[in-house]
Every structure is written in C-alpha cells, then in structure tokens.
Design a protein around this motif. Sequence first.
Motif, PDB file in Angstrom:
ATOM      1  N   GLN A 124       0.827  -1.209   0.000  1.00  0.00           N
ATOM      2  CA  GLN A 124       0.000   0.000   0.000  1.00  0.00           C
ATOM      3  C   GLN A 124       0.862   1.261   0.000  1.00  0.00           C
ATOM      4  N   LEU A 126       1.128   4.997   0.724  1.00  0.00           N
ATOM      5  CA  LEU A 126       0.410   5.983   1.532  1.00  0.00           C
ATOM      6  C   LEU A 126       0.691   7.409   1.075  1.00  0.00           C
ATOM      7  N   GLY A 179      -9.235  12.315   5.840  1.00  0.00           N
ATOM      8  CA  GLY A 179      -8.955  11.356   4.764  1.00  0.00           C
ATOM      9  C   GLY A 179      -9.663  10.060   5.075  1.00  0.00           C
ATOM     10  N   PRO A 180      -9.900   9.229   4.056  1.00  0.00           N
ATOM     11  CA  PRO A 180     -10.605   7.968   4.300  1.00  0.00           C
ATOM     12  C   PRO A 180      -9.815   7.052   5.233  1.00  0.00           C
ATOM     13  N   ALA A 183      -5.962   5.806   4.937  1.00  0.00           N
ATOM     14  CA  ALA A 183      -5.235   6.723   4.037  1.00  0.00           C
ATOM     15  C   ALA A 183      -3.842   7.053   4.554  1.00  0.00           C
ATOM     16  N   LYS A 200      -3.388   8.552   8.096  1.00  0.00           N
ATOM     17  CA  LYS A 200      -3.418   9.618   9.105  1.00  0.00           C
ATOM     18  C   LYS A 200      -2.540   9.262  10.315  1.00  0.00           C
ATOM     19  N   GLU A 234      -5.863  17.446   3.906  1.00  0.00           N
ATOM     20  CA  GLU A 234      -6.531  16.229   3.434  1.00  0.00           C
ATOM     21  C   GLU A 234      -5.503  15.264   2.846  1.00  0.00           C
ATOM     22  N   ILE A 235      -5.590  14.000   3.288  1.00  0.00           N
ATOM     23  CA  ILE A 235      -4.780  12.940   2.668  1.00  0.00           C
ATOM     24  C   ILE A 235      -5.683  12.240   1.658  1.00  0.00           C
ATOM     25  N   ASP A 236      -5.261  12.231   0.414  1.00  0.00           N
ATOM     26  CA  ASP A 236      -6.066  11.559  -0.602  1.00  0.00           C
ATOM     27  C   ASP A 236      -5.149  11.031  -1.703  1.00  0.00           C
ATOM     28  N   ALA A 237      -5.162   9.711  -1.882  1.00  0.00           N
ATOM     29  CA  ALA A 237      -4.375   9.054  -2.937  1.00  0.00           C
ATOM     30  C   ALA A 237      -2.908   9.473  -2.905  1.00  0.00           C
ATOM     31  N   ARG A 267     -15.447   9.128  -3.803  1.00  0.00           N
ATOM     32  CA  ARG A 267     -15.300   8.460  -2.510  1.00  0.00           C
ATOM     33  C   ARG A 267     -16.391   7.411  -2.369  1.00  0.00           C
TER      34      ARG A 267
END
Length: 540
Positions: free
Chosen positions: A14, A16, A34-35, A38, A40, A230-233, A307
Amino acid sequence: MIRLDTISKQNGHQILFIEASAALQRGEKIGLVGPNGAGKSTLFRMIAGEDQPDEGQVSVDRGVTIGYFSQDIGEMAGQSAVAAVMDGAGPVSGVAAELRDLEAAMTDPDRADEMEAILERYGEVQARFQDLDGYALDARAREVLAGLGFSQEMMEGDVGALSGGWKMRVGLARILLMRPDAMLLDEPSNHLDLESLIWLEQFLKGYEGALLMTSHDREFMNRIVNKIIEIDAGTLTTYSGDYEFYEQQRALSEKQQQAQFERQQAMLAKEIKFIERFKARASHAAQVQSRVKKLEKIERVEPPRRRETVQFDFPPAPRSGEDVATLKSVNKSYGALRIYDGLDFQIRRRERWCVMGVNGAGKSTLLKLIAGTAEPDAGSVAVGGSVKMGYFAQHAMDLLDGERTVFEALEDAFPQAGQGSLRTLAGCFGFSGDDVEKRCRVLSGGEKARLVMALMLYDPPNFLVLDEPTNHLDMATKEMLIKALADFEGTMLFVSHDRHFLAALSNRVLELTPEGVHAYGGGYTEYVARTGQEAPGLRS
C-alpha cells in the motif's frame, strides 16, 4: 515549525504518500482528514519520530516539544490516575521523579556521608521544579481530569482498574497537562461524553500551541480548526478554513474537475473522429498527422475520484400503535445508588427522543429498561401493541462470534434469506467484495458497529432504541446513517454525544438531572436555545 518535505511512504503493497508536502506553523489548529487507511496515524507517527518516511524528510524546529496522543495508550496499572497523568507531563515529570529520589536519599542512613552533595543537588532540582511550576502540577492534573469527567474517587483509584475508555482519557490528560509546543491528537473525541467533549473543545480553543488532530465529530472539528490537511491518494492538500468550508471547497473543485474532464473528453472524441474519418485520405494526411501529434502532447484531465460511501437503505417498517412505550412509577437502583424514583415517561408513535444527562444519570439504564434487558425494582414498563424493537447496545459488538465471518453472522441471523439478498445487505453497510469473508474478531470498531446495525435493520423495526450508535463510525458513515434515519418513519429513543446527530434527528429531549427528569418539546437545537447550554452537566 513542523514541515513535511516531499515525503513518500509505503506499507507493504500500500502506497500511503507520494512526494507529499505540508507544514504546521505556530498557533495553527489543523484538522487532518482522509478515508480510513489513508495514512493519518502513520503521518502522526512520522511527525512524532516513531516512524520514518521512505523518501523526503520530516523536520521539526529545534527545541519544539511534541505531545502525541494515540488510541494505543499502553498499560498504566499500579498507580493512581492523577499520578499517571503527572508522570506524563513532559520535562517537569522527570524533575519531580528526581526530587522524590533525592527526598528518599536524605532519609537513607547508608548515604549519610553523601548528604552535602545530596542537599546541594536537592536545592538545584527544587529550583528547577519551581521554575517549571511543578508545585501547581497536582492541582492542574486534577483540573484536567475533572474536565474529562473524573470524580475525586476515580482520580485516586488505580488506573489498571479503569475501562479502556477511561484509560484513554488518562492518556489524553497526560498530553493536555504537558502543554507542549505542538499537540498531535488522534481521535481525542472518542470515548468522551458530551460534557467532557465540550470541556475539551474549550481547552483546545484556549491552547496557544500548534494543533494537528483527527476526529469523527464534525461539530467538534468545526469549532476548533482553522485549516484542513486532506490525505487523498498519496497527496496532502491544504485548505484554509474549518471542516464545513473544506467540504464546500472539495465539492466545488470536484464539480470543476468533472466539467473540465467532460469538456476534454468531448474535444478528444471530436479529434479522434476526424482522424478516423480522414486517415486513409492522402489529401488530409498533413492535417491528420498534425492532430495525432496534438493529441499525444495533451495532458489528460483525470475524472475526480469518487469516494465510496455507505448507503443505508431502510425497508419500510410496519406501523406500530400510537403508544410505543410507557413507564409508570419506575424505581431503579444499583446498590446504594438510586437512579430512578417514581419515573413516569411515555413515548408515542413517530416521536424521536434524545436522552441527555451526565455520566451515571441513568441514560443507558433507561434504554435497557425499555429494551427489556433490565428490570425495574418497582413500577411497570410496557411496550405497546405492534411494536417491533431494534436495540443497539454498546455491548452488542462484544457479543459477535469472533470466529464467524461477516457473511456467516448474517446467515446465522437470517437463515431464510437468499445469498443475493444478504450480499446486498452487506454492501449497504460497507462490506463489499472480500470484506464479507473477514472474521468478526479482526473487524475494527466501526466495522463491528456497522455489522450490528445490519443485523438490527434487515428485518425492519418500527421502534429504534440506540445507545451511542455513532461511537465508532467515521464521518462519511455517520452522515449516511443520519440521512437514512431522517427518512425512518418509526419511533426513536437514543443516546448520543454527537451534536450533529442530536440536532439532525431529535424532535423531543428527555433531560436526566439530580433534581429530576425534564421533558422538552422540540429537538436538541431548541433545547440548547431554551436552556442556554449544550449539555445538562454544564449548567452553573
């Protein structure tokens, strides 16, 4: 004061973070979103120095102290809650420990020949302890613990005897007492009742250091943070403003990106159509070649990432009678503690009662009496005709068979249901693909809560009794639950410390206080307007 410079991080397969950058400046209060999964918690650990990025660097200004509160608090048995909190208070706790050792040395006859050196060192350490405001430490530790809901008796008791939720509060109190230059708080709002949550909110508003925190409580987040990361992809994107502003900005940028994507797709389709049509004609060869080259150079616009959200879908419940539940002259005590003395209370069809009161006021007891899992000492509890109850209790998650998979748990509960129907149910509650084969023992708190709700709602009840249903749910799942319950046509009785949930769903308030029980027409928002307080325990 804290910078993340082009960090990359991979856990197993994965990815991150990919060359992600962000900064935390003095005085900023930032919400990290973030999801699930993700990264955090990984980000917190990297800032705290417990983990390292694979590439890039995390830099912290010289001399900056960091306090990190995580859900993994370790063992603290063998000391009182107040001692455990003081032990974690940063440099001052080390000085206090040395002071205690020197005091013991001064009374040790075997060290009489060292007394002059011991006394000299004691004077130095005592001065340092005074500079650090160490003599006020005990009082400050008690003030923080009281704010987080501890009674004097609990403060003096062994931390080892406390439940997991109360141990979490001790861990949080250590960081708050420390007052570091920067606080990293991973889900500090978990396990707190409404009074403690509001106290923490005020504490953090008055805290002058930098704050980076996650929370599944949108109201709590909104009132504290002035920036969102925001953490995203794998990327970190910074938004100025609170959580609500971030949501609006994110929705706007998604809309703009979608429109840009669609425009580009239409243009590409037009160009490709021209190339296909004229590629065989010598007269158009130059134009075709020119357009092919143009297409090769175009930077493709990606569609916005959608999402995945859980969609709860309530089948319509059968209609109940008008009188859903009636309590008459109910008495209930636990040992010497009297919870109810002659309680009269009635719930009618389509009423949505939220129950409020400080810890120990009897909120969960009332729900248990109505659900039939507790008996009154005197008086009567009657559930009306045609009432079909769904009861969500905190301990229901502990009753799941750890060795059964999610799908097997659903099959056990509904043996007559078809496989397709159960897979659809699992999907509605966020268990798609291989998730249905997970054993219950490996599920997170949020997954267990969703499974218990699926079991409760498949065969729809018309009276929902919910004890802290949102405790382990992330914001997206909570939002979907609120949306589904808003459309629910039955009756509700619930306890929650989530103000957004309370305001969205209640149309009656039952307030439990030491002076008695008070009923309010209108929901939580009207209750706050009428009483001037967000929770009964905050009244002066």
